[in-house]
Scaffold this motif. Structure first.
Motif, PDB file in Angstrom:
ATOM      1  N   ALA A   4       0.831  -1.196   0.000  1.00 28.08           N
ATOM      2  CA  ALA A   4       0.000   0.000   0.000  1.00 28.08           C
ATOM      3  C   ALA A   4       0.869   1.249   0.000  1.00 28.08           C
ATOM      4  N   PRO A  76      -1.724   2.541  -5.267  1.00 31.93           N
ATOM      5  CA  PRO A  76      -0.626   1.600  -5.023  1.00 31.93           C
ATOM      6  C   PRO A  76       0.545   1.770  -5.986  1.00 31.93           C
ATOM      7  N   TRP A 195      -4.962  -1.463  -2.039  1.00 27.26           N
ATOM      8  CA  TRP A 195      -3.553  -1.868  -2.087  1.00 27.26           C
ATOM      9  C   TRP A 195      -3.358  -2.819  -3.251  1.00 27.26           C
TER      10      TRP A 195
END
Length: 298
Positions: A4, A76, A195
């Motif tokens: 992340a 991300p 993420w």
């Protein structure tokens, strides 16, 4: 592995239990003793080494973890050189759009990097437009890909994430020829996250449920196993024409249920919230507001 972008720093998610009050994470730069930098974008250039390190990264000590407010997460992959979007890649979506399902590579168009955001955002509705939803699985490239085979294509993918190909249909379809890239690249129109998830974390990397809900009403639901052109085939086919670089994004297409394909047509209104979810990955949450009237542009 779940990677992340927490307020501009790369972190590994150690717990993402939906019943827990918040996920926990380890800072990559600190946990690696400086071997890998804090910038999430820098990790993709050395993905193989980073992935190998992450498999045994020190993530078990609660003293080294921090709580994660998902609203503070960025994209991300925050600085892709290229964002590819794939159209008409589900048969039912092609039909609702008035087209036959493609037999070869579906239509490909860009989404511009200025539209890229993280998972929890407020999006301004373009004035005079018809803004629509399109939940999509997004593949993030982890190794430079040129003329790769379909069999080897997953090896060039760092992981996948959730994406929304938000689309303003007036701009997109205004003649004399459609402006797909512009209609899908207003500020905030490319949220991704929460993420990146590596394929080994997924129950089945080629068969994931994806869904989209508008103010709690389900408007899209599908499975990535119904993609006309699968993730590895997309990577292989694109790499025959262009070079795919680490960190690049491929929005792989949306299932049926978009507002444009409904009768009557339906579009997002100010005050509404869109939640986009993919099995094994997580969710995005976008709240929409009206464009400001008068004064400086927002």
């Amino acid at each position: 592995m779940k990677l992340a972008n927490l307020d501009g720093r790369a972190v590994l998610i150690t717990t993402a239990d939906p019943d827990a009050p918040e996920p926990r994470a380890v800072d990559v730069h600190k946990a690696s003793d400086g071997r890998f930098g804090p910038d999430p974008a820098s990790l993709y250039a050395d993905w193989s080494a980073f992935f190998d390190w992450a498999l045994s990264a020190p993530t078990d000590d609660p003293a080294n973890t921090v709580g994660v407010d998902v609203a503070e997460l960025g994209a991300p992959s925050p600085a892709p050189r290229q964002i590819f979007a794939i159209g008409l890649n589900y048969t039912a979506h092609a039909a609702e759009s008035g087209f036959e399902a493609p037999t070869g590579l579906p239509p490909v168009f860009p989404k511009f990097v200025s539209s890229l955001t993280g998972p929890v955002t407020e999006v301004v509705l373009p004035e005079g437009g018809n803004t629509d939803w399109e939940v999509e699985l997004v593949a993030v490239i982890g190794r430079t890909a040129t003329n790769v085979s379909e069999a080897d294509a997953w090896d060039h993918v760092a992981g996948v994430t959730v994406g929304q190909d938000i689309s303003e249909r007036v701009t997109q379809l205004r003649g004399p020829a459609p402006q797909f890239g512009l209609g899908k690249s207003f500020p905030g129109f490319s949220p991704t996250g929460p993420w990146l998830v590596t394929a080994d974390e997924l129950p089945d990397r080629d068969d994931l449920e994806l869904r989209c809900d508008l103010d709690g009403e389900n408007v899209q639901i599908g499975r990535t196993s119904n993609l006309i052109v699968s993730v590895p085939r997309l990577v292989a086919e694109l790499s025959k024409i262009v070079t795919l670089y680490p960190g690049d994004l491929i929005f792989t297409g949306t299932p049926d249920g978009v507002g444009l394909g409904r009768d009557p047509q339906r579009f997002i209104e100010a005050g509404q919230t869109l939640v986009s979810t993919i099995e094994g990955i997580g969710e995005l949450r976008q709240t929409f507001v009206a464009a400001p009237t008068g004064g400086e542009p927002r």
